[in-house]
Each structure stands twice: as C-alpha cells, then as structure tokens.
Design a protein around this motif. Structure first.
Motif, short mmCIF file in Angstrom:
data_model
loop_
_atom_site.label_atom_id
_atom_site.label_comp_id
_atom_site.label_asym_id
_atom_site.label_seq_id
_atom_site.Cartn_x
_atom_site.Cartn_y
_atom_site.Cartn_z
N SER A 1 1.39 -8.59 5.50
CA SER A 1 1.19 -10.00 5.17
C SER A 1 1.31 -10.25 3.67
CB SER A 1 -0.18 -10.47 5.65
OG SER A 1 -1.21 -9.68 5.07
N VAL A 2 1.18 -9.19 2.87
CA VAL A 2 1.29 -9.30 1.41
C VAL A 2 2.07 -8.11 0.87
CG1 VAL A 2 -0.88 -10.57 1.19
CG2 VAL A 2 -0.88 -8.07 1.02
N LEU A 3 2.43 -8.21 -0.39
CA LEU A 3 3.02 -7.09 -1.13
C LEU A 3 1.99 -6.65 -2.16
CD1 LEU A 3 6.63 -8.48 -1.61
CD2 LEU A 3 5.93 -6.67 -0.04
N ALA A 4 1.46 -5.44 -2.00
CA ALA A 4 0.38 -4.96 -2.86
C ALA A 4 0.90 -3.92 -3.84
CB ALA A 4 -0.73 -4.36 -2.01
N ASP A 5 0.21 -3.80 -4.96
CA ASP A 5 0.55 -2.82 -5.99
C ASP A 5 0.56 -1.42 -5.37
OD1 ASP A 5 0.77 -1.19 -8.23
OD2 ASP A 5 -0.53 -2.44 -9.46
N ALA A 6 1.68 -0.70 -5.53
CA ALA A 6 1.82 0.63 -4.94
C ALA A 6 1.19 1.72 -5.81
CB ALA A 6 3.30 0.95 -4.71
N GLY A 7 0.77 1.36 -7.02
CA GLY A 7 0.13 2.33 -7.89
C GLY A 7 1.06 3.07 -8.82
N TRP A 8 2.32 2.69 -8.86
CA TRP A 8 3.27 3.31 -9.78
C TRP A 8 4.38 2.31 -10.08
CZ3 TRP A 8 8.44 4.31 -8.33
CH2 TRP A 8 8.73 4.10 -6.98
N GLY A 9 5.28 2.67 -10.97
CA GLY A 9 6.36 1.76 -11.32
C GLY A 9 7.30 2.34 -12.34
N ARG A 10 8.05 1.44 -13.00
CA ARG A 10 9.01 1.79 -14.05
C ARG A 10 8.58 1.04 -15.31
NH1 ARG A 10 11.14 6.17 -11.75
NH2 ARG A 10 11.90 5.73 -9.65
N PRO A 11 9.09 1.43 -16.46
CA PRO A 11 8.74 0.69 -17.68
C PRO A 11 9.00 -0.81 -17.53
CG PRO A 11 9.86 2.71 -18.27
CD PRO A 11 9.94 2.60 -16.77
N GLY A 12 7.95 -1.60 -17.62
CA GLY A 12 8.07 -3.05 -17.50
C GLY A 12 8.02 -3.57 -16.08
N TRP A 13 7.94 -2.68 -15.10
CA TRP A 13 7.96 -3.11 -13.70
C TRP A 13 6.91 -2.37 -12.88
CZ3 TRP A 13 11.26 -6.94 -11.93
CH2 TRP A 13 12.26 -7.32 -12.82
N ARG A 14 6.22 -3.09 -12.01
CA ARG A 14 5.26 -2.53 -11.08
C ARG A 14 5.85 -2.56 -9.68
NH1 ARG A 14 0.64 -5.89 -10.67
NH2 ARG A 14 1.85 -7.58 -11.61
N VAL A 15 5.85 -1.44 -9.00
CA VAL A 15 6.36 -1.37 -7.63
C VAL A 15 5.31 -1.91 -6.67
CG1 VAL A 15 7.08 0.19 -5.78
CG2 VAL A 15 7.92 0.54 -8.12
N VAL A 16 5.75 -2.72 -5.72
CA VAL A 16 4.86 -3.27 -4.70
C VAL A 16 5.37 -2.87 -3.33
CG1 VAL A 16 4.06 -5.21 -6.10
CG2 VAL A 16 6.13 -5.47 -4.72
N GLU A 17 4.48 -2.83 -2.36
CA GLU A 17 4.86 -2.44 -1.01
C GLU A 17 4.09 -3.26 0.01
OE1 GLU A 17 4.00 1.68 -0.84
OE2 GLU A 17 1.83 1.42 -0.91
N GLY A 18 4.60 -3.32 1.23
CA GLY A 18 3.98 -4.11 2.27
C GLY A 18 2.60 -3.59 2.66
N ALA A 19 1.67 -4.51 2.88
CA ALA A 19 0.31 -4.15 3.28
C ALA A 19 -0.30 -5.31 4.05
CB ALA A 19 -0.55 -3.81 2.06
N CYS A 20 -1.26 -5.00 4.90
CA CYS A 20 -2.01 -6.05 5.57
C CYS A 20 -3.15 -6.48 4.65
CB CYS A 20 -2.55 -5.56 6.91
SG CYS A 20 -3.80 -4.26 6.78
N GLY A 21 -3.78 -7.60 4.96
CA GLY A 21 -4.84 -8.11 4.10
C GLY A 21 -6.00 -7.14 3.94
N GLY A 22 -6.35 -6.42 5.03
CA GLY A 22 -7.46 -5.49 4.96
C GLY A 22 -7.18 -4.29 4.08
N CYS A 23 -5.98 -3.71 4.21
CA CYS A 23 -5.64 -2.52 3.43
C CYS A 23 -5.32 -2.86 1.98
CB CYS A 23 -4.45 -1.80 4.06
SG CYS A 23 -4.82 -1.06 5.68
N ALA A 24 -4.87 -4.07 1.71
CA ALA A 24 -4.58 -4.45 0.33
C ALA A 24 -5.85 -4.45 -0.51
CB ALA A 24 -3.92 -5.83 0.29
N GLY A 25 -6.97 -4.85 0.11
CA GLY A 25 -8.25 -4.82 -0.58
C GLY A 25 -8.22 -5.62 -1.87
#
Length: 226
Positions: free
Chosen positions: A130-154
């Motif tokens: 239902s959302v795209l949540a911060d995946a915890g990593w990225g590239r310089p200047g960019w944050r990677v996001v991934e699909g998550a439900c509302g409960g797991c996105a926290g």
C-alpha cells in the motif's frame, strides 16, 4: 567485406520490460529508478537518456561497449528475474524503447526510454503493498524504497504509490501486484481447481471423522450392555 546488421524502422516504438529499484531523491522532490546490475550507480528518470557507465564520450548504445538501457522482450522473462534473492525488492517496469537500439535475441540495448508503468511487488509479509517504504539503503543523493503494507512499514519514511507516480511525472502509473498468497484469504490466493481439491480433501476428512465417531459410539454401547 564488413557485414552490417539490418536496420529497423518500426512505425511504433518497441515495448520492453525490465526490473529496477525505485528511488526517491534525498529532498523528496523527485522519484526515479536505479538498475540492478551495470547501471545501478546511475539513477534515471521516467523519461531519460542513457550514458556510458564507464565515462567514455561515445553515444550509447555503442557497438563496442555494453552501455545503454537494457530490457527484455517478454514480460514473463522480466518477472522471472524477480525470483532471485537479490531482486526481491525490485519492481517490474514496462518501458517504451526510444532512439537508436540494438536488438538481441532476448531484448534491446538502447539510447532513450520512457517508463510507462511500474508494478510493485507485495510486501515481505505477503500482503499487497500500500506504500513505498525506505529500504534502508540507497545511492548518493537517492534513497531506495520498496513495497510494504501499512503494518510492516511502521515508522519508516514512506509515501503512497500515487505520490511516487506524481513525483516521477510523464504520466507514469504505479500499481501494486496481487499477492501470490495471503494467509487467511484462500479465495484470493487459490483458483477454482485448487478450491475444489481442498473441498474434496475436507469432505474426505469429514467422512473419516464420522466413521470413527460411529465406531466409538458402537463400542460404547456394547460396553454398557455387558
């Protein structure tokens, strides 16, 4: 004599499929994509031009280099790439191949592309994203996001799928894939043949249960008579 590959001049730009990670700029003002292999260090936009990842000055795609955007012809071939562990958080992209391209047996290597649609994989728990949540990593200047439900996105930083599409622009559409299996909802996870087989199994177990119950009832009645 030097052989040349035949030139193609299609009436409509070819369509291809690929997988990529979804990314959000550090200030949250732009949405883009990052590749899964060679071009992972160079995030790109919805409508973008390929550049040589080796820093060479030639125009991509160059015949003597492997630079340029890459995609496959078949949607199923791109979906198969999502099965590997390292690509589970990636999304499926449908793209329009623009500019010069080199055709291969399984796909294209090309100069420009427009990402038309994005299909986000289900959350790691199996629920529909239902959302795209911060995946915890990225590239310089960019944050990677991934699909998550509302409960797991926290409490992780997240945004709605429609908001990602708005930031990406160019008429991009972003949808969530249907879960392969969601606990507690067999009607969504199984088709008619699977449900029929499950019903037959339940009926067989019920018949066995009733037979055992009748046997035990008969034995109990015999003991009372004695």
């Amino acid at each position: 004599m030097r052989l040349r590959l035949p030139e193609e001049r299609p009436k409509e730009p070819p369509t291809g499929y690929k997988i990529a990670r979804l990314a959000l700029s550090h200030d949250g003002a732009r949405a883009g994509f990052t590749g899964i292999s060679l071009g992972a260090a160079l995030p790109y936009g919805t409508l973008d031009v390929a550049h040589c990842v080796y820093g060479r000055r030639h125009t991509a795609p160059h015949r003597r280099c492997d630079c340029g955007f890459h995609c496959v012809h078949e949607r199923a071939a791109a979906q198969a790439l999502l099965c590997t562990g390292g690509h589970r958080g990636a999304a499926l992209l449908e793209v329009t191949v623009l500019g010069a391209y080199i055709r291969f047996e399984r796909g294209f290597r090309y100069a420009r592309q427009r990402v038309r649609s994005v299909t986000v994989r289900p959350c790691g728990c199996g629920a529909r994203a239902s959302v795209l949540a911060d995946a915890g990593w990225g590239r310089p200047g960019w944050r990677v996001v991934e699909g998550a439900c509302g409960g797991c996105a926290g409490r992780r930083a997240s945004l709605r799928l429609a908001e990602f599409a708005r930031l990406a622009g160019e008429g991009l559409t972003v949808t969530a894939a249907r879960p392969d299996f969601v606990p507690g909802t067999p009607s969504e996870a199984m088709g008619v043949p699977e449900l029929v087989a499950e019903a037959a199994l339940l009926q067989a177990r019920l018949d066995l249960f009733q037979g055992e119950l009748a046997r035990l009832s008969g034995e109990g009645a015999g003991e009372e008579k004695g």
